[in-house]
Design an enzyme around this catalytic site. Structure first.
Site, mmCIF file in Angstrom:
data_model
loop_
_atom_site.group_PDB
_atom_site.id
_atom_site.type_symbol
_atom_site.label_atom_id
_atom_site.label_comp_id
_atom_site.label_asym_id
_atom_site.label_seq_id
_atom_site.Cartn_x
_atom_site.Cartn_y
_atom_site.Cartn_z
ATOM 1 N N ASP A 265 -3.286 -3.039 -2.382
ATOM 2 C CA ASP A 265 -4.355 -2.043 -2.394
ATOM 3 C C ASP A 265 -4.284 -1.214 -3.683
ATOM 4 O O ASP A 265 -3.236 -1.132 -4.321
ATOM 5 C CB ASP A 265 -4.206 -1.105 -1.182
ATOM 6 C CG ASP A 265 -5.440 -0.208 -0.995
ATOM 7 O OD1 ASP A 265 -5.290 0.872 -0.417
ATOM 8 O OD2 ASP A 265 -6.530 -0.594 -1.466
ATOM 9 N N ASN A 266 -5.388 -0.599 -4.074
ATOM 10 C CA ASN A 266 -5.451 0.402 -5.140
ATOM 11 C C ASN A 266 -5.128 -0.084 -6.539
ATOM 12 O O ASN A 266 -4.594 0.681 -7.355
ATOM 13 C CB ASN A 266 -4.508 1.571 -4.809
ATOM 14 C CG ASN A 266 -4.685 2.091 -3.427
ATOM 15 O OD1 ASN A 266 -3.779 2.001 -2.590
ATOM 16 N ND2 ASN A 266 -5.867 2.622 -3.150
ATOM 17 N N LYS B 281 2.664 3.413 -5.770
ATOM 18 C CA LYS B 281 2.136 2.362 -6.659
ATOM 19 C C LYS B 281 3.182 1.874 -7.664
ATOM 20 O O LYS B 281 3.155 0.727 -8.058
ATOM 21 C CB LYS B 281 0.867 2.849 -7.368
ATOM 22 C CG LYS B 281 -0.157 3.434 -6.385
ATOM 23 C CD LYS B 281 -0.402 2.543 -5.163
ATOM 24 C CE LYS B 281 -1.083 3.285 -4.022
ATOM 25 N NZ LYS B 281 -1.010 2.551 -2.739
ATOM 26 N N GLU C 178 -11.583 4.075 -0.689
ATOM 27 C CA GLU C 178 -11.938 4.411 0.689
ATOM 28 C C GLU C 178 -12.804 5.670 0.763
ATOM 29 O O GLU C 178 -12.515 6.676 0.145
ATOM 30 C CB GLU C 178 -10.664 4.600 1.552
ATOM 31 C CG GLU C 178 -9.595 5.498 0.981
ATOM 32 C CD GLU C 178 -8.552 4.725 0.205
ATOM 33 O OE1 GLU C 178 -8.904 3.696 -0.382
ATOM 34 O OE2 GLU C 178 -7.393 5.135 0.174
ATOM 35 N N ASP D 6 0.826 -1.205 0.000
ATOM 36 C CA ASP D 6 0.000 0.000 0.000
ATOM 37 C C ASP D 6 0.862 1.258 0.000
ATOM 38 O O ASP D 6 0.474 2.290 0.533
ATOM 39 C CB ASP D 6 -0.928 -0.010 1.229
ATOM 40 C CG ASP D 6 -2.039 1.024 1.118
ATOM 41 O OD1 ASP D 6 -2.599 1.412 2.168
ATOM 42 O OD2 ASP D 6 -2.342 1.460 -0.017
#
Ligand SMILES: CCc1ncnc2c1ncn2[C@@H]1O[C@H](/C=C/CNC(=O)c2cc(-c3ccc(F)cc3)cc(O)c2O)[C@@H](O)[C@H]1O
Ligand SMILES: [Mg+2]
Length: 214
Positions: A169-170, A144, A199, A141
């Site tokens: 994540d993401n 990226k 989120e 996380d």
């Protein structure tokens, strides 16, 4: 110029949560970030997916890349069995200082080792500094564009074993197209996408769970 966003999040925890109660710390951060100001925590919706994967893996050794304020650190550490630890890496000293206070407020300081520094430098030291043979679970996380290089680094350092679980994540927002290509095309990984929302918003995002097959 006043308090930083992480400092405001810490204040919300100190005001609204109960010391030693991780659930109340999680709830206080989610309430603040949903109703007062958005922040890049994995959040309550994707957090339930994170919880279910951590519970399923029940890791003896766990690694988190990108602590930020410690929200997901608290989510993961609260689910670990006694005697197991979560190592979390954070290179911004200001964020690390806030995260340490939030983790301590939740009463989880004995289950978390927060190491300050860039993941690229710290991952190769995991065996020698923390006696880690391999990680059962890794939560990605952080920046990226670091997901692929750090995954390759974990492989090269022999820190993944047959069955190690990576949860990223993401993968949709902001998006990690290179990482998705990597784990979905490499036969050494069995990958699955868990659709959710960014989120505190209605924007699509999700988590990619990738099992290393060795
Ligand atoms: C050098 C390697 C390395 N080593 C150690 N620590 C490192 C590190 N690289 C980064 N860190 C720390 O990790 C955290 C950064 C996390 C980066 N996360 C997002 O950018 C993100 C963005 C959105 C979003 C933003 C805006 C939107 F509009 C939509 C979505 C949503 C999300 O959930 C997101 O995670 C910070 O604490 C860094 O100090
Ligand atoms: Mg994130």
């Amino acid at each position: 110029t006043g308090l930083s966003r992480p400092q405001r999040i810490l204040k919300a925890v100190q005001k609204n949560a109960t010391k030693g109660n991780p659930e109340s710390v999680i709830a206080a951060i989610d309430h603040y970030c949903r109703h007062s100001e958005w922040a890049m925590n994995v959040g309550d919706e994707k957090g339930l997916i994170l919880d279910s994967v951590v519970t399923e893996v029940n890791p003896s050794t766990a690694l988190e890349l990108g602590t930020y304020c410690g929200y997901s650190t608290v989510r993961i550490a609260r689910l670990l069995s006694p005697g197991t630890k979560l190592i979390t890496l954070e290179f911004n000293p200001d964020y690390a200082a806030i995260a340490r206070q939030i983790i301590a407020y939740a009463g989880l300081q004995d289950k978390v080792i927060l190491v300050e520094g860039p993941s690229g430098d710290l991952i190769p030291k995991m065996k020698q500094q923390h006696g880690i043979k391999s990680f059962d679970f890794v939560f990605l996380d952080h920046w990226k564009d670091r997901y692929v290089p750090d995954t390759k680094l974990l492989e090269e350092c022999g820190l993944l074993r047959k069955g190690s679980v990576l949860l990223a994540d993401n993968v949709i927002c902001p998006g990690t197209p290179e990482y998705l290509k990597y784990v979905r095309n490499d036969p050494r990984y069995e990958s699955r996408y868990f659709k959710s929302n960014l989120e505190y918003t209605k924007v699509e995002d999700g988590l990619e769970k990738s099992v290393f097959l060795g």
